[in-house]
Design an enzyme around this catalytic site. Sequence first.
Site: not given
Length: 512
Positions: A56, A83-84, A170, A172, A228, A368
């Site tokens: 963040g 991180c944060y 990170h 990810e 959707d 999605k």
Amino acid sequence: MKENELILILDFGGQYNQLIARRVRECNVYSEVVPYNISIEKIKEKNPKGIIFTGGPASVYGEDSPKCADGIFDLGIPVLGICYGMQLMTYTLGGNVSRANTREYGTTKVNIDNTSSLFQGFERANDFLMSHTDFVSEVPNGFKNIGSTDHCPNAAMENAEKKLYGIQFHPEVNLSVNGTQVIKNFLFNICGCSGDWQISSFVEDSIKTLKEKIGDKKALCALSGGVDSSVAAVLLHKAIGKNLTCIFVDHGLLRKNEGDEVEEVFKKQFDINLIRVNAKDRFLEKLAGVTDPERKRKIIGEEFIRVFEEEAKKIGTVDFLVQGTIYPDVIESGLGKSSVIKSHHNVGGLPDYVDFKEIVEPLRNLFKDEVRKTGLELGIPENLVFRQPFPGPGLAIRVIGDITEDKLDILKEADSIFREEIANAGLHKSINQYFAVLTNLKSVGVMGDERTYDYTIALRAVETTDFMTGVWSKIPYEILEKVSSRIVNEVKHVNRVVYDITSKPPATIEWE
Ligand code: XMP
């Protein structure tokens, strides 16, 4: 959904938060992003196998910096702070966070202790993405350092006994080589997940839950033909059969044959209670002479609601209204700001005047691509499941200027040829959105020995992942040539075809 396999992701406002949720799900473990200040009671109720704190933009010493609930580290649930998240863990547990003179940004060599369960199978030096100014200068009591870079003494830390882990990088993002493996190690080595979450189990569990929830009551669904709402409708249908009624408002602004295709799939293939309202004339009447794009959108949105309401009234009170809301629409950032929602983009919105008691949103927790997988699992045809995005106002915003039936017919034919040739060339999977536009421009041409004065068709094709930015697609000349020649030969009143070579920004994808 396997409740015992939940990973909670506490959102501290980082830009990669959804990505973390995705990575976890890619490991077949179900994850949910929740606000950073979720209460201890709520966490206990959800009973997660593990918790991840996201990164963040804040600094732990900032006045309004987001903090987690007290006692979260005493629950006995493994926590990974990124991180944060790592800095907050440090700050809360009595370590020290300091501010560096310069921001460390970019792929960086991180030297790690590969005897830690978090780094099992890793080499000692790894390229991970670092992006921070603050850093942990002293790990809390009970923690040990398990990683560092040239500029960051504590790039990773652990308290193995309490199963608390912090990483400054990170894992990810793709820039972190083997980053997903760090997440996997956390899930499987530390949280003890089994990784058996699959779309098929989601489908099975959802049908069961919906059956229990709705029982013999009645549900109503607005079907647009988009992915959707189609998937939501079929899922509901599997759960409650004929107690579901779908209303498909055909505004006459769909692509060639699209209305019939929707009807075919839902009525014939799935035997769904489908009411198709052919409302083309009403829409065209309302749109006559209107040239302003935003007015067009507004008129279509309002008329759509009116038609839906009229049909719903005929049905009378229903117990449930089905909405095709998906996860990215509902994720609220932990900092209280909602994430990007294209409000003007959805025709209709929520018809709050329809007489219903409750809303059901069966896809609320899916991304999605997971919605698409669900669609395939349910047997919805591939061409519908992998349909390119199509704007709610349809061809109305692709006929530039005022709309007439003749113009719509011209556009439908040209667009259909373009799409057919893109598919023939096998480009439909790499180009994310492609369509024809009927410009408002007439120009002089010559056909045979005759002078013509006819419309110009523009072709638009973009490559993009998020539709917020995009580049124009470098379609091979031979294909453009074929499309152009087919359009001018096969579509009356078109004598010129141009290709749009503008990226977004500065242009938008649609012309209006
Ligand atoms: P733009 O033109 O803003 O489009 O670059 C970005 C994406 O949004 C779609 N789009 C719409 N979708 N209603 C919708 O449902 C709309 O009014 C609308 N306008 C644009 C567009 O097709 C592209 O995928």
